[in-house]
Enzyme design. Structure first.
Site, PDB file in Angstrom:
ATOM      1  N   CYS A   2       0.862  -1.170   0.000  1.00 44.24           N
ATOM      2  CA  CYS A   2       0.000   0.000   0.000  1.00 44.24           C
ATOM      3  C   CYS A   2       0.908   1.232   0.000  1.00 44.24           C
ATOM      4  O   CYS A   2       1.989   1.223   0.592  1.00 44.24           O
ATOM      5  CB  CYS A   2      -0.938   0.112   1.187  1.00 44.24           C
ATOM      6  SG  CYS A   2      -2.076  -1.260   1.348  1.00 44.24           S
ATOM      7  N   ARG A  27       3.403  -0.141  -5.186  1.00 46.45           N
ATOM      8  CA  ARG A  27       3.164  -0.675  -3.844  1.00 46.45           C
ATOM      9  C   ARG A  27       1.831  -1.412  -3.725  1.00 46.45           C
ATOM     10  O   ARG A  27       1.523  -1.991  -2.686  1.00 46.45           O
ATOM     11  CB  ARG A  27       3.229   0.454  -2.802  1.00 46.45           C
ATOM     12  CG  ARG A  27       4.576   1.156  -2.769  1.00 46.45           C
ATOM     13  CD  ARG A  27       4.583   2.221  -1.708  1.00 46.45           C
ATOM     14  NE  ARG A  27       4.525   1.636  -0.387  1.00 46.45           N
ATOM     15  CZ  ARG A  27       5.586   1.206   0.288  1.00 46.45           C
ATOM     16  NH1 ARG A  27       6.786   1.321  -0.240  1.00 46.45           N
ATOM     17  NH2 ARG A  27       5.449   0.679   1.479  1.00 46.45           N
ATOM     18  N   TRP A  74      -2.921  -2.587  -1.612  1.00 44.55           N
ATOM     19  CA  TRP A  74      -2.677  -4.016  -1.835  1.00 44.55           C
ATOM     20  C   TRP A  74      -3.470  -4.703  -0.728  1.00 44.55           C
ATOM     21  O   TRP A  74      -3.164  -4.556   0.462  1.00 44.55           O
ATOM     22  CB  TRP A  74      -1.186  -4.322  -1.723  1.00 44.55           C
ATOM     23  CG  TRP A  74      -0.870  -5.757  -2.011  1.00 44.55           C
ATOM     24  CD1 TRP A  74      -0.724  -6.333  -3.235  1.00 44.55           C
ATOM     25  CD2 TRP A  74      -0.663  -6.799  -1.054  1.00 44.55           C
ATOM     26  NE1 TRP A  74      -0.446  -7.670  -3.105  1.00 44.55           N
ATOM     27  CE2 TRP A  74      -0.400  -7.987  -1.783  1.00 44.55           C
ATOM     28  CE3 TRP A  74      -0.680  -6.861   0.340  1.00 44.55           C
ATOM     29  CZ2 TRP A  74      -0.155  -9.206  -1.150  1.00 44.55           C
ATOM     30  CZ3 TRP A  74      -0.437  -8.081   0.962  1.00 44.55           C
ATOM     31  CH2 TRP A  74      -0.171  -9.241   0.220  1.00 44.55           C
ATOM     32  N   ASN A  99      -1.042   1.994   5.755  1.00 51.79           N
ATOM     33  CA  ASN A  99      -0.236   0.948   5.136  1.00 51.79           C
ATOM     34  C   ASN A  99       0.235   0.044   6.270  1.00 51.79           C
ATOM     35  O   ASN A  99       0.775   0.532   7.255  1.00 51.79           O
ATOM     36  CB  ASN A  99       0.968   1.598   4.423  1.00 51.79           C
ATOM     37  CG  ASN A  99       2.056   0.594   4.078  1.00 51.79           C
ATOM     38  OD1 ASN A  99       1.759  -0.568   3.786  1.00 51.79           O
ATOM     39  ND2 ASN A  99       3.301   1.032   4.119  1.00 51.79           N
ATOM     40  N   GLY A 100       0.009  -1.264   6.127  1.00 50.52           N
ATOM     41  CA  GLY A 100       0.435  -2.188   7.184  1.00 50.52           C
ATOM     42  C   GLY A 100      -0.734  -3.032   7.649  1.00 50.52           C
ATOM     43  O   GLY A 100      -1.749  -3.159   6.958  1.00 50.52           O
ATOM     44  N   GLU A 479      14.537 -19.513  -9.248  1.00 50.19           N
ATOM     45  CA  GLU A 479      14.212 -18.149  -9.659  1.00 50.19           C
ATOM     46  C   GLU A 479      13.426 -18.148 -10.985  1.00 50.19           C
ATOM     47  O   GLU A 479      12.447 -17.412 -11.144  1.00 50.19           O
ATOM     48  CB  GLU A 479      15.510 -17.323  -9.780  1.00 50.19           C
ATOM     49  CG  GLU A 479      15.429 -16.034 -10.565  1.00 50.19           C
ATOM     50  CD  GLU A 479      14.459 -15.009  -9.991  1.00 50.19           C
ATOM     51  OE1 GLU A 479      13.903 -15.230  -8.906  1.00 50.19           O
ATOM     52  OE2 GLU A 479      14.238 -13.990 -10.671  1.00 50.19           O
ATOM     53  N   LYS A 483       9.726 -16.651 -11.560  1.00 48.56           N
ATOM     54  CA  LYS A 483       9.465 -15.628 -12.580  1.00 48.56           C
ATOM     55  C   LYS A 483       8.303 -16.052 -13.463  1.00 48.56           C
ATOM     56  O   LYS A 483       7.405 -15.272 -13.747  1.00 48.56           O
ATOM     57  CB  LYS A 483      10.741 -15.448 -13.406  1.00 48.56           C
ATOM     58  CG  LYS A 483      11.048 -14.086 -13.921  1.00 48.56           C
ATOM     59  CD  LYS A 483      11.854 -13.200 -13.046  1.00 48.56           C
ATOM     60  CE  LYS A 483      11.214 -12.906 -11.719  1.00 48.56           C
ATOM     61  NZ  LYS A 483      12.070 -12.230 -10.804  1.00 48.56           N
ATOM     62  N   GLU A 486       4.884 -16.052 -11.391  1.00 48.99           N
ATOM     63  CA  GLU A 486       4.315 -14.754 -10.991  1.00 48.99           C
ATOM     64  C   GLU A 486       3.837 -13.954 -12.202  1.00 48.99           C
ATOM     65  O   GLU A 486       2.911 -13.158 -12.089  1.00 48.99           O
ATOM     66  CB  GLU A 486       5.257 -13.956 -10.088  1.00 48.99           C
ATOM     67  CG  GLU A 486       6.493 -13.416 -10.707  1.00 48.99           C
ATOM     68  CD  GLU A 486       7.354 -12.633  -9.700  1.00 48.99           C
ATOM     69  OE1 GLU A 486       6.853 -12.166  -8.679  1.00 48.99           O
ATOM     70  OE2 GLU A 486       8.566 -12.509  -9.963  1.00 48.99           O
ATOM     71  N   HIS A 502      14.274 -38.537  -6.410  1.00 47.32           N
ATOM     72  CA  HIS A 502      13.848 -38.770  -5.021  1.00 47.32           C
ATOM     73  C   HIS A 502      12.372 -38.421  -4.806  1.00 47.32           C
ATOM     74  O   HIS A 502      11.920 -38.322  -3.678  1.00 47.32           O
ATOM     75  CB  HIS A 502      14.736 -37.976  -4.064  1.00 47.32           C
ATOM     76  CG  HIS A 502      16.165 -38.415  -4.095  1.00 47.32           C
ATOM     77  ND1 HIS A 502      16.588 -39.631  -3.645  1.00 47.32           N
ATOM     78  CD2 HIS A 502      17.279 -37.802  -4.591  1.00 47.32           C
ATOM     79  CE1 HIS A 502      17.893 -39.760  -3.824  1.00 47.32           C
ATOM     80  NE2 HIS A 502      18.336 -38.657  -4.402  1.00 47.32           N
ATOM     81  N   LYS A 601       5.176  -4.543  -5.626  1.00 51.58           N
ATOM     82  CA  LYS A 601       6.636  -4.469  -5.743  1.00 51.58           C
ATOM     83  C   LYS A 601       7.320  -4.449  -4.380  1.00 51.58           C
ATOM     84  O   LYS A 601       8.401  -4.988  -4.207  1.00 51.58           O
ATOM     85  CB  LYS A 601       6.991  -3.202  -6.536  1.00 51.58           C
ATOM     86  CG  LYS A 601       8.460  -3.050  -6.845  1.00 51.58           C
ATOM     87  CD  LYS A 601       8.884  -4.026  -7.912  1.00 51.58           C
ATOM     88  CE  LYS A 601      10.361  -3.917  -8.250  1.00 51.58           C
ATOM     89  NZ  LYS A 601      10.824  -5.190  -8.827  1.00 51.58           N
TER      90      LYS A 601
HETATM   91  O1  M6R Z   1      12.429  -5.797  -2.487  1.00 50.77           O
HETATM   92  P1  M6R Z   1      12.871  -7.179  -2.113  1.00 50.77           P
HETATM   93  O2  M6R Z   1      14.039  -7.622  -2.914  1.00 50.77           O
HETATM   94  O3  M6R Z   1      13.101  -7.355  -0.653  1.00 50.77           O
HETATM   95  O4  M6R Z   1      11.654  -8.110  -2.525  1.00 50.77           O
HETATM   96  C1  M6R Z   1      11.659  -9.471  -2.226  1.00 50.77           C
HETATM   97  C2  M6R Z   1      10.561 -10.181  -2.982  1.00 50.77           C
HETATM   98  O5  M6R Z   1       9.313  -9.694  -2.598  1.00 50.77           O
HETATM   99  C3  M6R Z   1      10.723 -10.016  -4.499  1.00 50.77           C
HETATM  100  O6  M6R Z   1      11.970 -10.449  -4.931  1.00 50.77           O
HETATM  101  C4  M6R Z   1       9.632 -10.787  -5.245  1.00 50.77           C
HETATM  102  O7  M6R Z   1       9.831 -12.163  -5.080  1.00 50.77           O
HETATM  103  C5  M6R Z   1       9.608 -10.372  -6.713  1.00 50.77           C
HETATM  104  N1  M6R Z   1       8.257 -10.192  -7.147  1.00 50.77           N
HETATM  105  C6  M6R Z   1      10.259 -11.338  -7.599  1.00 50.77           C
HETATM  106  O8  M6R Z   1      10.174 -11.037  -8.956  1.00 50.77           O
END
Ligand code: M6R
Length: 606
Positions: A2, A27, A74, A99-100, A479, A483, A486, A502, A601
């Site tokens: 947020c 945010r 958010w 926010n929070g 990773e 990617k 998401e 396994h 983000k």
């Molecule tokens: O800002 P940060 O690097 O601490 O964020 C951590 C994760 O929230 C962030 O890397 C998230 O997994 C991304 N959406 C990945 O693309």
């Protein structure tokens, strides 16, 4: 998550706040809203969905006032509806943005309902508006009401409050969630990120945890958590005032993928001393004294940490553990003397990582931060900052920040190796040369967009797929899977290739895409055997690999091939086609690449 904004000045508050919210949309983008105060009346506009919906609503019904607050949400408590959008208003006297998370909101709500307060949302935040109304009803001033409210609530929060009875003031507070105050002649503003108001002022105050403030133009009164007046330094922010555009690319993510050679080169150059030597910025005493490292991070930053562990152990011989930040704080990790933590975060605001960092500090550990936002909370709380120079990353999916984090981690391994005399001067020079070749290799890998296209066409039709890698490419497989999921919402899991037998191999059925990250190193023959085992069970093999080794895998249905590179640095270079695959698949599916559903983000809730 947020984003919150507040403004008092001579301009039209709604226009100025909307402009600031555009810079904070990273945010959260579930809903947004703005409240202004004009001629003793509160005006409110809220809209579900992207900020463009709020903009349209304000265009059709402009909202007057030179004081206001705004929010981009958010969702945490309560669905994505207009009623749950902020600002929340109580009794037409109080408007709040938050926010929070207010952890004890349920019991507070019950108490307030018993007193006759009626709620119109399912949020925890609306409780704040009613707590204020309640305190004002008892004759308290804005500041006293804030103090009373803060004494009742538990959790992490940043909030801004506008009161009908105080048309020249905003009341703000923070605890663990970010909040910056901007001061300029004739105006005062607040925002979750100084970047949102850097075009209005460069003079910024960061509140400390537990602080609250009463703000008017030329009148800033800050109090600490005990209610004592507090002085907080005014700094000149380095946040960029520019509203970043896509520069001709289809999406910010596409632009940010292309910016990687520059981001990596800037990051290396910031770690290059005047004599040309690679120096991360960690002092010689730290480099020789630190005996082991604990890496704390979330999501993509965590995977960067996992790759970094291979380098730190291999090159510098330092024991490293990589911790999921949200778990670390709630364990009772055994702390060994002589250790330090490295918090890795693009935003520098991930609450999980911030809290884990504080936990480690309480245990007496030195805190090193690898962050992309220099004024972020994590940067401000670290003992040493090792910045990534990726520039603002707007796309929710991290790309250039990830490869810049890897660049810092590799340099750190070399720096430790040098200082601990594990590497000779020749070794250091050789490793530095290898690192200097990375921006060029990454630039060449960006050319794989065309090769990726048929793979993306194929993947977009699949409900599920697996990513495999071994050694340094195992965390990259994790990773790459993150990617893809998401961005395209396709179920994707990453595994260590050797782990398939396994259990995960049971998932393989006809045509399940198995995507393997492969380079030419000591493990590649074993990885190819693991792939064969998957192929034998009907999997469709997709290879993302360097040139020479790719030729040995004649059973792959699709290949994305990049130039041969040093295996040590292959995770940085192979990350690029993996990012492009996620990007193109999402593009082909028509999902929202820059703002995928349910994500934000900067994740400032636990
Ligand atoms: O800002 P940060 O690097 O601490 O964020 C951590 C994760 O929230 C962030 O890397 C998230 O997994 C991304 N959406 C990945 O693309």
């Amino acid at each position: 998550m947020c984003g919150i904004v507040g403004y008092i000045g001579e301009g039209q508050a709604a226009d100025i706040i909307l402009d600031a919210l555009k810079r904070l949309e990273y945010r959260g983008y579930d809903s947004s809203g703005i409240a202004t105060l004009e001629q003793n009346a509160l005006h409110l506009t809220r809209a579900v969905g992207k900020l463009s919906h709020l903009e349209a609503a304000l265009q059709s019904k402009p909202q007057a006032g030179q004081i206001g607050i705004g929010h981009t949400r958010w969702a945490t408590h309560g669905g994505v509806t207009e009623a749950n959008a902020h600002p929340h208003v109580a009794g037409n006297k109080v408007a709040i943005v938050h926010n929070g998370i207010i952890e004890n909101y349920a019991e507070l709500k019950t108490e307030l309902q018993a007193k006759g307060h009626e709620f119109s949302s399912q949020t925890d935040s609306e409780v704040l508006a009613h707590l204020f109304l309640d305190a004002l009803g008892q004759g308290q001033t804005g500041s006293a009401a804030m103090q009373a409210v803060l004494a009742k609530i538990k959790g992490a929060f940043a909030l801004a409050v506008m009161l009908q009875e105080a048309p020249d003031q905003l009341f703000v507070a923070r605890n663990a969630s970010p909040l910056a105050i901007g001061i300029e002649d004739g105006l005062i503003c607040v925002a979750s990120d100084a970047m949102a108001m850097a075009h209005l002022t460069r003079n910024v105050i960061y509140l400390k945890d537990g602080d609250y403030a009463a703000l008017g133009v030329d009148d800033v009164q800050i109090y600490d958590r005990d209610g004592q007046r507090a002085n907080r330094e005014v700094i000149r922010t380095t946040a960029s005032p520019a509203l970043i555009d896509k520069g001709g690319f289809r999406h910010f993510m596409e632009k940010e993928i292309h910016e990687q050679p520059e981001a990596i080169a800037h990051t290396i150059s910031a770690m290059t001393a005047a004599d040309g030597a690679l120096r991360t910025g960690l002092s010689e005493a730290d480099l020789s004294d630190i005996q082991h490292l604990v890496i704390l991070a979330a999501g993509t930053s965590n995977y960067a940490g996992q790759i970094g562990r291979y380098w730190l152990e291999d090159i510098a011989g330092i024991p490293v553990s990589v911790e999921t930040a949200s778990e670390y704080r709630y364990r009772a990790p055994a702390h060994l003397a002589g250790g330090a933590v490295i918090a890795i975060s693009q935003s520098g605001e991930s609450l999980d990582t911030l809290m884990a960092l504080r936990h480690a500090r309480e245990k007496g550990m030195k805190v090193i931060a690898i962050v992309n936002v220099p004024e972020s909370s994590i940067a401000r709380e670290a003992d040493v900052i090792l910045p990534t120079r990726a520039g603002p990353e707007i796309g929710v999916a991290s790309t250039k920040a990830f490869t810049a984090q890897l660049t810092v981690l590799f340099a750190l391994a070399v720096d430790f190796g040098r200082a601990k005399a594990r590497l000779s001067a020749e070794d250091v020079a050789e490793l530095q040369q290898k690192l200097l070749a990375v921006p060029g290799a990454v630039g060449a890998a960006i050319a794989s967009f065309e090769q990726v296209q048929p793979v993306a066409q194929h993947l977009k039709k699949t409900p599920s797929c697996l990513f495999l890698g071994r050694g340094r490419l195992y965390p990259l497989a994790l990773e790459a899977a993150l990617k893809l999921k998401e961005l395209s919402y396709i179920h994707a899991e990453g595994f260590a290739a050797g782990e398939m037998k396994h259990g995960p191999i049971a998932l393989i059925e006809d045509e399940l895409p198995v995507i393997c990250l492969l380079d030419e190193d000591t493990l590649s023959a074993k990885t190819i055997s693991n792939l064969k085992e998957a192929e034998a069970r009907g999997a469709t093999i997709i290879l993302i690999a360097t040139q020479t080794i790719a030729k040995q895998v004649d059973f792959a249905s699709f290949k994305v091939v990049i130039e041969d590179c040093d295996p040590l640095l292959a995770p940085i270079i192979l990350a690029v086609p993996a990012q492009i695959l996620a990007y193109q698949t999402a593009f082909e599916k028509g999902t929202d690449v820059d703002q995928p559903r349910n994500l934000a983000k900067s994740v400032t809730v636990e």
